[in-house]
Design an enzyme around this catalytic site. Sequence first.
Site, PDB file in Angstrom:
ATOM      1  N   ALA A  78       4.071  44.499  -3.221  1.00 54.28           N
ATOM      2  CA  ALA A  78       3.318  43.266  -3.492  1.00 54.28           C
ATOM      3  C   ALA A  78       2.452  43.454  -4.723  1.00 54.28           C
ATOM      4  O   ALA A  78       2.030  44.566  -5.038  1.00 54.28           O
ATOM      5  CB  ALA A  78       2.458  42.890  -2.286  1.00 54.28           C
ATOM      6  N   ASP A  79       2.210  42.360  -5.413  1.00 58.06           N
ATOM      7  CA  ASP A  79       1.320  42.401  -6.568  1.00 58.06           C
ATOM      8  C   ASP A  79       0.725  41.016  -6.781  1.00 58.06           C
ATOM      9  O   ASP A  79       1.268  40.015  -6.296  1.00 58.06           O
ATOM     10  CB  ASP A  79       2.052  42.845  -7.834  1.00 58.06           C
ATOM     11  N   GLN A  80      -0.378  40.990  -7.484  1.00 58.04           N
ATOM     12  CA  GLN A  80      -1.066  39.726  -7.731  1.00 58.04           C
ATOM     13  C   GLN A  80      -1.626  39.715  -9.149  1.00 58.04           C
ATOM     14  O   GLN A  80      -2.196  40.708  -9.599  1.00 58.04           O
ATOM     15  CB  GLN A  80      -2.207  39.561  -6.727  1.00 58.04           C
ATOM     16  N   ALA A 115       3.014  37.989  -5.508  1.00 58.34           N
ATOM     17  CA  ALA A 115       4.442  38.268  -5.344  1.00 58.34           C
ATOM     18  C   ALA A 115       4.666  39.266  -4.225  1.00 58.34           C
ATOM     19  O   ALA A 115       3.850  40.178  -4.003  1.00 58.34           O
ATOM     20  CB  ALA A 115       5.032  38.809  -6.643  1.00 58.34           C
TER      21      ALA A 115
END
Length: 202
Positions: A78-80, A115
Amino acid sequence: MTIWRGKDPLVLASQSRARQMLLGNAGIAFEAVPADIDERAVQEKSGLLKPGEIAALLAQEKALLVSAKMPARYVVGADQTLALGQRLFSKPAGRVQAAEQLRALAGNTHELHSAVAVTQGGKVLFCDVSVARMTMRQLSGEEIRTYLDTAGEVVTASVGAYQLEGLGVHLFERIEGDHFTVLGLPLLPLLACLRAHGLLGV
């Protein structure tokens, strides 16, 4: 009895407490194996400029890195990214940079692009990007100082110098988007993916 149907626990390629909390609260059996990647180097090498595309790339790269070490397991990355117009923000390096970010965001609406990616055997099985629009209220210099004094070093752990699940909630006047996206893990799309792969009993 558990809703998790996988032979082994899910692997979360993140050390984020918020993401771990979301998976745990959803009844997902998981273990956290943080992915050690140079996010800025990966981003610069890719040449990508759109925040959603950058978040998707980083989520996939994190999951693939861990998946290479644990090929039989389902791995979630996950990433932001935070974007204010064309400006992309990274985690502040310290209090001075945190204050600068808050001054820039105050009174404006920014977007969080979150994401999530699922991999197995070194292959990307799924990737999704969700967006939340965050309107921060006007903040005086004194209010920013009080917030930074009270929140402490935790402000450097999150892009934008805030964590909505903590004191950061005081900074906002309006939020458009689901709670999971704001916390950095689009949970509903992830659950749908896990369900499609027969990993959930509900």
